[in-house]
Each structure stands twice: as C-alpha cells, then as structure tokens.
Design a protein around this motif. Structure first.
Motif, PDB file in Angstrom:
ATOM      1  N   ALA A 481      24.549  30.719  29.616  1.00 46.39           N
ATOM      2  CA  ALA A 481      23.363  29.897  29.384  1.00 46.39           C
ATOM      3  C   ALA A 481      22.143  30.784  29.152  1.00 46.39           C
ATOM      4  O   ALA A 481      21.343  30.529  28.246  1.00 46.39           O
ATOM      5  N   ASN A 482      22.031  31.861  29.924  1.00 45.79           N
ATOM      6  CA  ASN A 482      20.900  32.784  29.731  1.00 45.79           C
ATOM      7  C   ASN A 482      21.027  33.542  28.414  1.00 45.79           C
ATOM      8  O   ASN A 482      20.076  33.640  27.651  1.00 45.79           O
ATOM      9  N   ASN A 483      22.237  34.057  28.150  1.00 49.42           N
ATOM     10  CA  ASN A 483      22.420  34.862  26.941  1.00 49.42           C
ATOM     11  C   ASN A 483      22.243  34.040  25.666  1.00 49.42           C
ATOM     12  O   ASN A 483      21.691  34.510  24.692  1.00 49.42           O
ATOM     13  N   LEU A 484      22.765  32.812  25.674  1.00 49.95           N
ATOM     14  CA  LEU A 484      22.691  31.968  24.481  1.00 49.95           C
ATOM     15  C   LEU A 484      21.387  31.169  24.435  1.00 49.95           C
ATOM     16  O   LEU A 484      21.139  30.445  23.492  1.00 49.95           O
ATOM     17  N   GLU A 485      20.593  31.316  25.483  1.00 54.23           N
ATOM     18  CA  GLU A 485      19.336  30.575  25.593  1.00 54.23           C
ATOM     19  C   GLU A 485      19.535  29.079  25.373  1.00 54.23           C
ATOM     20  O   GLU A 485      18.842  28.445  24.588  1.00 54.23           O
ATOM     21  N   VAL A 486      20.505  28.525  26.038  1.00 54.96           N
ATOM     22  CA  VAL A 486      20.780  27.096  25.878  1.00 54.96           C
ATOM     23  C   VAL A 486      19.658  26.274  26.527  1.00 54.96           C
ATOM     24  O   VAL A 486      18.859  26.780  27.310  1.00 54.96           O
ATOM     25  N   ASP A 487      19.621  25.005  26.137  1.00 53.76           N
ATOM     26  CA  ASP A 487      18.552  24.137  26.634  1.00 53.76           C
ATOM     27  C   ASP A 487      18.847  23.594  28.024  1.00 53.76           C
ATOM     28  O   ASP A 487      17.935  23.386  28.810  1.00 53.76           O
ATOM     29  N   ALA A 488      20.112  23.332  28.298  1.00 56.82           N
ATOM     30  CA  ALA A 488      20.431  22.793  29.631  1.00 56.82           C
ATOM     31  C   ALA A 488      21.886  23.057  29.977  1.00 56.82           C
ATOM     32  O   ALA A 488      22.729  23.204  29.094  1.00 56.82           O
ATOM     33  N   LEU A 489      22.141  23.142  31.258  1.00 55.93           N
ATOM     34  CA  LEU A 489      23.510  23.153  31.760  1.00 55.93           C
ATOM     35  C   LEU A 489      23.800  21.739  32.244  1.00 55.93           C
ATOM     36  O   LEU A 489      22.945  21.122  32.888  1.00 55.93           O
ATOM     37  N   PHE A 490      24.970  21.229  31.923  1.00 59.38           N
ATOM     38  CA  PHE A 490      25.401  19.932  32.437  1.00 59.38           C
ATOM     39  C   PHE A 490      26.534  20.191  33.423  1.00 59.38           C
ATOM     40  O   PHE A 490      27.432  20.980  33.126  1.00 59.38           O
ATOM     41  N   VAL A 491      26.506  19.533  34.564  1.00 64.76           N
ATOM     42  CA  VAL A 491      27.649  19.662  35.466  1.00 64.76           C
ATOM     43  C   VAL A 491      28.066  18.272  35.940  1.00 64.76           C
ATOM     44  O   VAL A 491      27.221  17.484  36.364  1.00 64.76           O
ATOM     45  N   TYR A 492      29.354  17.992  35.775  1.00 63.55           N
ATOM     46  CA  TYR A 492      29.917  16.717  36.245  1.00 63.55           C
ATOM     47  C   TYR A 492      30.615  17.023  37.558  1.00 63.55           C
ATOM     48  O   TYR A 492      31.582  17.797  37.579  1.00 63.55           O
ATOM     49  N   THR A 493      30.103  16.457  38.627  1.00 67.15           N
ATOM     50  CA  THR A 493      30.591  16.907  39.931  1.00 67.15           C
ATOM     51  C   THR A 493      30.803  15.747  40.887  1.00 67.15           C
ATOM     52  O   THR A 493      29.988  14.832  40.964  1.00 67.15           O
ATOM     53  N   LYS A 494      31.923  15.799  41.607  1.00 70.68           N
ATOM     54  CA  LYS A 494      32.244  14.735  42.566  1.00 70.68           C
ATOM     55  C   LYS A 494      31.484  14.954  43.865  1.00 70.68           C
ATOM     56  O   LYS A 494      30.843  14.066  44.385  1.00 70.68           O
ATOM     57  N   ASN A 495      31.587  16.191  44.407  1.00 64.61           N
ATOM     58  CA  ASN A 495      30.989  16.437  45.724  1.00 64.61           C
ATOM     59  C   ASN A 495      29.789  17.361  45.676  1.00 64.61           C
ATOM     60  O   ASN A 495      29.221  17.689  46.711  1.00 64.61           O
ATOM     61  N   GLY A 496      29.411  17.782  44.483  1.00 64.16           N
ATOM     62  CA  GLY A 496      28.210  18.604  44.346  1.00 64.16           C
ATOM     63  C   GLY A 496      28.452  20.095  44.377  1.00 64.16           C
ATOM     64  O   GLY A 496      27.553  20.884  44.093  1.00 64.16           O
ATOM     65  N   GLU A 497      29.689  20.507  44.700  1.00 59.23           N
ATOM     66  CA  GLU A 497      29.955  21.929  44.893  1.00 59.23           C
ATOM     67  C   GLU A 497      29.653  22.764  43.636  1.00 59.23           C
ATOM     68  O   GLU A 497      28.991  23.799  43.718  1.00 59.23           O
ATOM     69  N   MET A 498      30.122  22.291  42.476  1.00 59.27           N
ATOM     70  CA  MET A 498      29.880  23.101  41.266  1.00 59.27           C
ATOM     71  C   MET A 498      28.402  23.118  40.882  1.00 59.27           C
ATOM     72  O   MET A 498      27.909  24.115  40.347  1.00 59.27           O
ATOM     73  N   ALA A 499      27.703  22.036  41.168  1.00 61.37           N
ATOM     74  CA  ALA A 499      26.260  22.007  40.884  1.00 61.37           C
ATOM     75  C   ALA A 499      25.578  23.095  41.711  1.00 61.37           C
ATOM     76  O   ALA A 499      24.728  23.845  41.235  1.00 61.37           O
ATOM     77  N   SER A 500      26.013  23.179  42.960  1.00 60.57           N
ATOM     78  CA  SER A 500      25.444  24.141  43.871  1.00 60.57           C
ATOM     79  C   SER A 500      25.743  25.579  43.421  1.00 60.57           C
ATOM     80  O   SER A 500      24.880  26.462  43.480  1.00 60.57           O
ATOM     81  N   LEU A 501      26.965  25.807  42.945  1.00 56.89           N
ATOM     82  CA  LEU A 501      27.340  27.148  42.476  1.00 56.89           C
ATOM     83  C   LEU A 501      26.543  27.553  41.233  1.00 56.89           C
ATOM     84  O   LEU A 501      26.232  28.729  41.039  1.00 56.89           O
ATOM     85  N   LEU A 502      26.212  26.577  40.401  1.00 55.33           N
ATOM     86  CA  LEU A 502      25.369  26.895  39.241  1.00 55.33           C
ATOM     87  C   LEU A 502      23.960  27.235  39.709  1.00 55.33           C
ATOM     88  O   LEU A 502      23.359  28.211  39.278  1.00 55.33           O
ATOM     89  N   SER A 503      23.438  26.425  40.610  1.00 54.63           N
ATOM     90  CA  SER A 503      22.089  26.638  41.135  1.00 54.63           C
ATOM     91  C   SER A 503      21.958  28.022  41.770  1.00 54.63           C
ATOM     92  O   SER A 503      20.939  28.699  41.623  1.00 54.63           O
ATOM     93  N   ARG A 504      23.008  28.428  42.455  1.00 53.16           N
ATOM     94  CA  ARG A 504      23.011  29.740  43.122  1.00 53.16           C
ATOM     95  C   ARG A 504      22.687  30.874  42.151  1.00 53.16           C
ATOM     96  O   ARG A 504      22.083  31.875  42.511  1.00 53.16           O
ATOM     97  N   ASN A 505      23.083  30.691  40.863  1.00 52.61           N
ATOM     98  CA  ASN A 505      22.828  31.722  39.868  1.00 52.61           C
ATOM     99  C   ASN A 505      21.395  31.726  39.341  1.00 52.61           C
ATOM    100  O   ASN A 505      21.019  32.605  38.584  1.00 52.61           O
ATOM    101  N   ARG A 506      20.617  30.701  39.716  1.00 47.10           N
ATOM    102  CA  ARG A 506      19.217  30.588  39.279  1.00 47.10           C
ATOM    103  C   ARG A 506      19.071  30.822  37.767  1.00 47.10           C
ATOM    104  O   ARG A 506      18.312  31.720  37.330  1.00 47.10           O
ATOM    105  N   PRO A 507      19.826  30.045  36.950  1.00 49.48           N
ATOM    106  CA  PRO A 507      19.748  30.262  35.497  1.00 49.48           C
ATOM    107  C   PRO A 507      18.364  29.897  34.936  1.00 49.48           C
ATOM    108  O   PRO A 507      17.594  29.222  35.603  1.00 49.48           O
TER     109      PRO A 507
END
Ligand SMILES: Nc1ncnc2c1ncn2[C@@H]1O[C@H](COP(=O)(O)OP(=O)(O)OP(=O)(O)O)[C@@H](O)[C@H]1O
Ligand SMILES: CC(=O)C(=O)O
Ligand SMILES: [K+]
Ligand SMILES: [Mg+2]
Length: 580
Positions: A481-507
């Motif tokens: 996402a940083n390298n390609l300068e994308v506009d947004a990351l989308f995450v489809y998540t049941k319990n929030g875990e993957m959302a949290s792992l993305l957030s951890r990277n502070r993109p």
C-alpha cells in the motif's frame, strides 16, 4: 425496536426520483419502506438518509413493481446495507481518504458532557470512545450515559465504544464531604484517618480508604498527595488517626491519590497486597458486563494474573463473550511486569496521572515511550492519558507545552489520546477535542510527507500457521500500500484480528475495516487508522468487493479509478484493484 424517522430517498437510476417518507424505521434484520413511484431500471441502488443526517445505502436485490402507481416494496436485508456515521462520511467525501484522522480519541464523560446533546457534540467532534470512571458518580448515572451513547450509535450510525474504568484499590482520600477542593497551608497539622466523616468532616481531617493506613505509616514518613501536589510529614500516630504536618502547601482534591515515602522511596508494605480489583470493582464489572460495555480498563494492574482472571470471568458471564480488557499502567509493579501484562491484555493505557505519583516525573516520558513501543510490537492498542490539555479545563486555548506533548504522543504513533478532566468537568470540552484533532492531523501529515519510508521492525507474534499467514498478508499488504501509494486498504474481518494487524503497520493510507458485528465495529474504533464499517459479507470476495464498491460509490465515499488493496480473513487473500 421501531422508531419513526423521516427518510429522504433517492435512487441511482432516476436522479429525479426523490421522496420524503416518515416511516417506522425497523432495526435488524430488515428495513422496510415503500416507494410510491416505481423505479425503471434494475439493479437499483437506493440511498436513504434520515433527517438527522445519518444514512445508509442499500443495493436492493430485487423489487416488485405493481403496475405504475401502486407502492413498491423494497426489502433491503441487512447483508446489503452499509453503516457508517455522518461525520466519517462527510470527512471522506470532502477531504478524500488521505486526510482522515488516524489517531483516535477517548473522552472521559463527566457532569459537563453527560447530556445527549453534549455527547452528540463530542461524537461530531470525533470522539471514538466514551470513558466512564467508576471512581465518580453512581451506577445509575453511568447507566444513563451508556444508554445515551447507545442511542447516539443507533440513531446516527456512530460506532462510539464505551470504556468502563475501574476504581482500583490504591490508597486515596475520601471525597471531602462534597467540597470541590480544600486548601492545606504550610505548617498546619492535619489528621488522616480511616474514620468515615461523611458530611460532618471536622476541619483539617481527611478520610483514608485503606484500613491498614495507620499501621503501615511510621512517624517521619513523607505523605504525598497526587504525587506531590501537597506534602505532609507524619508527626504522630494516635489509634486510627495519623497526625501530619503540611510541609508543602496546595489544594487537596476529592479522592486524591496518597503515597507515602520513607528514606526517599515509595513505601509499599501491606498495601502492596491490596487487591487490584476490589469487591466494589467486581460489582462495577458485573454492571459493565450487564450493560455490554466494550472495554473494561483495570486500574493499578500489578501482574498479568489479574488480567487473566478478569478475562476468564468475563468469558463465563458476558452474553457475546467479548469485552476487551485494557491494562492501566500506573504503578511501579506494572512497569516491572510490563511485557507479560500487555501480552495478557487486549490493550493498555499509559495512565500518567497516577504513574507520575509513583515514579519520579522525569521518568514518565521514557515509560510512556516504552509502553507505546511494547504495545505496538505485541499488537495491542495503546492510549496515552492524563493532563494532555490540562490547562483547557479552565482556558479556551492550550499551552504550547501541552501542544508539544500531544504532538509527541502522535509522533510515537499511539493508537489513541485521552481527555480526562478536560471533557469531564472542564469549561471547554469541545475545544479540547478540536485541539487533539487538529494536532493529530498535522503531525500525521508531517509523518506521511517526511517519514514515508520509515519502517519499524515488527517482531513475529503469531503462534499458529494460520495466524502467521494473516500476519504476513497484513505486513505485505501494508508495505504494498505504501509502495504503490494506494488510496485505501480494505479489510473484511470477522473478529477484527486482520484489521488490527494492518493497523499495527501504520500504513500511509487509511484502512476501511468491514465487519458484520456491531461490537467488533465499536472495538475497532479505538485502533489507529481504522475506519470501521458494518457490512454483511460472504466468502465470495468478488461479490463482497462489487457490493462494497457500489455501496461506497453511491454514497460518494470512493470513486472510479481509486486504487485499493483488499485483504480478507475468510480467504486469507490479498487483491489489488482499481475501483471500476
Ligand atoms: N462521573 C463523574 N462525575 C463527576 N466528576 C467526574 C466524573 N468523571 C470524572 N470527573 C471529574 O473529572 C476529573 C478527571 O477525571 P478522570 O476520570 O480522568 O480522573 P483521573 O483521576 O485522571 O482518573 P483515575 O481516577 O482513573 O486515576 C475527576 O477528578 C473528577 O473531578
Ligand atoms: C487515567 C488514570 O487513571 C491516571 O492517569 O491515573
Ligand atoms: K479509575
Ligand atoms: Mg489513575
């Protein structure tokens, strides 16, 4: 629950087709309202907004036409509705993705903000989490605040989470018989006692909440109120009464924290055995579980054990099982056992108020840095709390030093900042919130411009293959996402875990987190960079994406050509695409 709301309805295919309705608004699973004029084409995208500004968009799976003039029933099941609040929507529409705020804000609710309108003003100003402090007020008072926050969420689409903060059982003074403060002058002799004085408090007498107080202190000890706001020296013990000479004058506030010091160090005798969670705290926790709060913040945590205990207690009692437990780091013991406490918790708070009373003030900034870093590494959200804008309790603008402090917490990339007295009993709660918002936005922009490529070494934290896969996907997606300068990351998540792992990277781009579960949506609202939406979705990513694009486009939150990276925890997939 049926409420009557006015709808303003428009469709994608007939821009001229707009209508106002006042209809019962049905909560899940279906929202049913009728159109008096049949739309011509299919599929129909229907946007409805209520007169109070909240809205949702539905893709109607099908609709029935009954020859021209009769009403058309549009049955939009919950899986084709997207929910987001009006403030986020307006922010995305007006400023685009990049400029959305990433650092979250927790507001302590007190007498000046407990009304519905005041709570709404905070939500409009960007409050993500409402904190209630069980040190103050009655359970009835807190219950009414929780109900108002819930109503705000239901009626206006917000995802404001509720955090209940326990009183804890460190030593503190009583509540001064209702007085807002009492002055202690140099050379005065005060009595500290376990006697409950109630409203007939004699002059210069203070109740102490800890029964062992008189036994534990020694003549010659130094007694510090709120870490040094006022100082006393213990001069005499008479039964339960401890006579103290004021050596450093100041204001005593209700329920102020007390510590005593001997030969320059904190005395932690039997009070070290005080339970972190008192019997009163357990009753408050039962109350929190019954009211379905989203977070319980535990005061004066000493070890991981108490967190594990509370988590299993909640698990056995809570209806949907999920209340996140936040460890408040505000004691010497909590710093000593920091890693294991954070590992056991679902998040942590740098509670600088009491922490600064337990360790020398000059050590607080480094402790804050260490706590924030540890949380980031272990993937737990972290809140920086207390005195961020203390002067704004009285004044409409902050000091320059306070702005620098807030900037530093944002630079450290903490998940959230917290207002205490500023929003609970100050004169300018909304202005204080505005300061947090604008400082966050400015520092985050600086970060994106200046530190684009800076990466933090994140250790592997997964404990199973499946978790490792999620972690690798999220780390890679954030990097892409940083390298390609994308506009947004989308995450489809049941319990929030993957959302949290993305957030951890502070993109650099915002993260749109889609989840079916309203309580997961509220909990995600504490985490850095996440914009949580409620959306029904399936295992078929293609159809999820098409649906999301249609729904967000209809609301003007994304546009054709936007570049998006999507990840999902059902398929553990990663996709890069332009919005069609
Ligand atoms: N529910 C309430 N009712 C009355 N006053 C409140 C309430 N909540 C907070 N306050 C006031 O706001 C001030 C700051 O609130 P806050 O809860 O952040 O206190 P704190 O001392 O920082 O937290 P803690 O007690 O957890 O260490 C309190 O000292 C109190 O005067
Ligand atoms: C927030 C809190 O408990 C403190 O700063 O002490
Ligand atoms: K508390
Ligand atoms: Mg505290």
């Amino acid at each position: 629950m049926a409420q009557s709301l006015s709808f303003f309805v428009s469709t994608s295919h007939s821009p001229d087709f707009t209508h106002s309705y006042t209809k019962p608004f049905l909560q899940n699973p279906n929202r049913l309202f009728s159109l008096t004029k049949p739309p011509k084409q299919s599929p129909l995208i229907l946007s409805a907004s209520t007169d109070n500004g909240s809205g949702f968009t539905a893709v109607t799976p099908e609709y029935e036409t009954a020859n021209g003039t009769s009403p058309v029933a549009v049955l939009a099941d919950s899986s084709s509705i997207i929910e987001v609040d009006a403030v986020t929507e307006a922010e995305l529409k007006e400023n685009g993705f990049r400029s959305t705020r990433r650092t979250k804000v927790v507001c302590t609710i007190g007498p000046v903000t407990s009304g519905f309108e005041e709570l709404e003003a905070l939500a409009v100003g960007g409050m993500n989490v409402a904190r209630i402090n069980m040190c103050h007020g009655t359970r009835e008072w807190h219950k009414s605040v929780i109900e108002k926050v819930r109503r705000l969420n239901e009626e206006k689409g917000y995802a404001v989470a509720v955090m209940m903060d326990t009183e804890g059982s460190e030593i503190h003074m009583g509540d001064l018989g209702g007085a807002p403060s009492v002055k202690a002058e140099d050379g005065e002799v005060w009595t500290f006692s376990v006697r409950a004085y109630e409203s007939l408090r004699p002059e210069r007498a203070i109740t102490v909440n800890y029964d062992g107080f008189a036994e534990d202190v020694k003549v010659g000890d130094e007694l510090l109120v709120d870490g040094g706001m006022v100082r006393f020296e213990v001069i005499e013990k008479i039964g339960p009464d401890v006579k103290c000479l004021c050596t450093d004058p100041g204001l005593l506030l209700p329920r102020a924290n007390l510590t005593f010091w001997r030969d320059g160090s904190l005395v932690r005798e039997r009070n070290a055995m005080l339970p972190t969670i008192s019997s009163k705290d357990w009753l408050d926790i039962d109350f929190g579980i019954a009211e379905g709060v989203d977070f319980i913040a535990v005061s004066f945590v000493k070890s991981a054990e108490v967190i594990n205990h509370l988590k299993s207690y909640i698990k056995a009692r809570s209806r949907d099982g999920d209340i996140a437990v936040v460890a408040k780091i505000e004691s010497v013991d909590s710093l000593r056992n920091l890693e294991e406490i954070i590992q056991a918790s679902d998040g942590a708070m740098v509670a600088r108020g009491d922490l600064g009373a337990q360790i020398p003030l000059e050590q607080v900034p480094l402790a804050q840095q260490r706590i924030v870093e540890t949380c980031r590494q272990l993937n737990k959200p972290v809140i920086v709390a207390s005195q961020l804008l203390e002067s704004m309790i009285e004044y409409p603008t902050p000091t320059r030093a306070e702005v620098a402090d807030v900037s530093e917490a944002v630079r450290q990339r903490a998940d959230a900042l917290m207002l205490s007295g500023e929003s609970a009993m100050g004169q300018f709660p909304d202005k204080a919130l505005t300061v947090l918002r604008s400082v966050s936005l400015r520092i985050e922009k600086w970060w994106r411009e200046e530190k684009r490529r800076e990466v933090m070494d994140l250790p592997d934290i997964a404990s199973s293959l499946s978790d490792s896969i999620s972690e690798e996907i999220c780390n890679s997606a954030a990097k892409m996402a940083n390298n390609l300068e994308v506009d947004a990351l989308f995450v489809y998540t049941k319990n929030g875990e993957m959302a949290s792992l993305l957030s951890r990277n502070r993109p650099n781009c915002p993260i749109f987190a889609f989840t079916e579960d309203v309580s997961v949506r509220r909990r995600l609202n504490l985490q850095w960079g996440l914009i949580p939406f409620r959306l029904g979705f399936s295992d078929d990513m293609e159809s999820n994406l098409n649906k999301t694009f249609a729904l967000l486009k209809a609301r003007g939150m994304i546009k054709s050509g936007d570049l998006v990276i999507a990840v999902s925890d059902m398929l553990q997939s990663i996709q890069v695409m332009n919005v069609p």
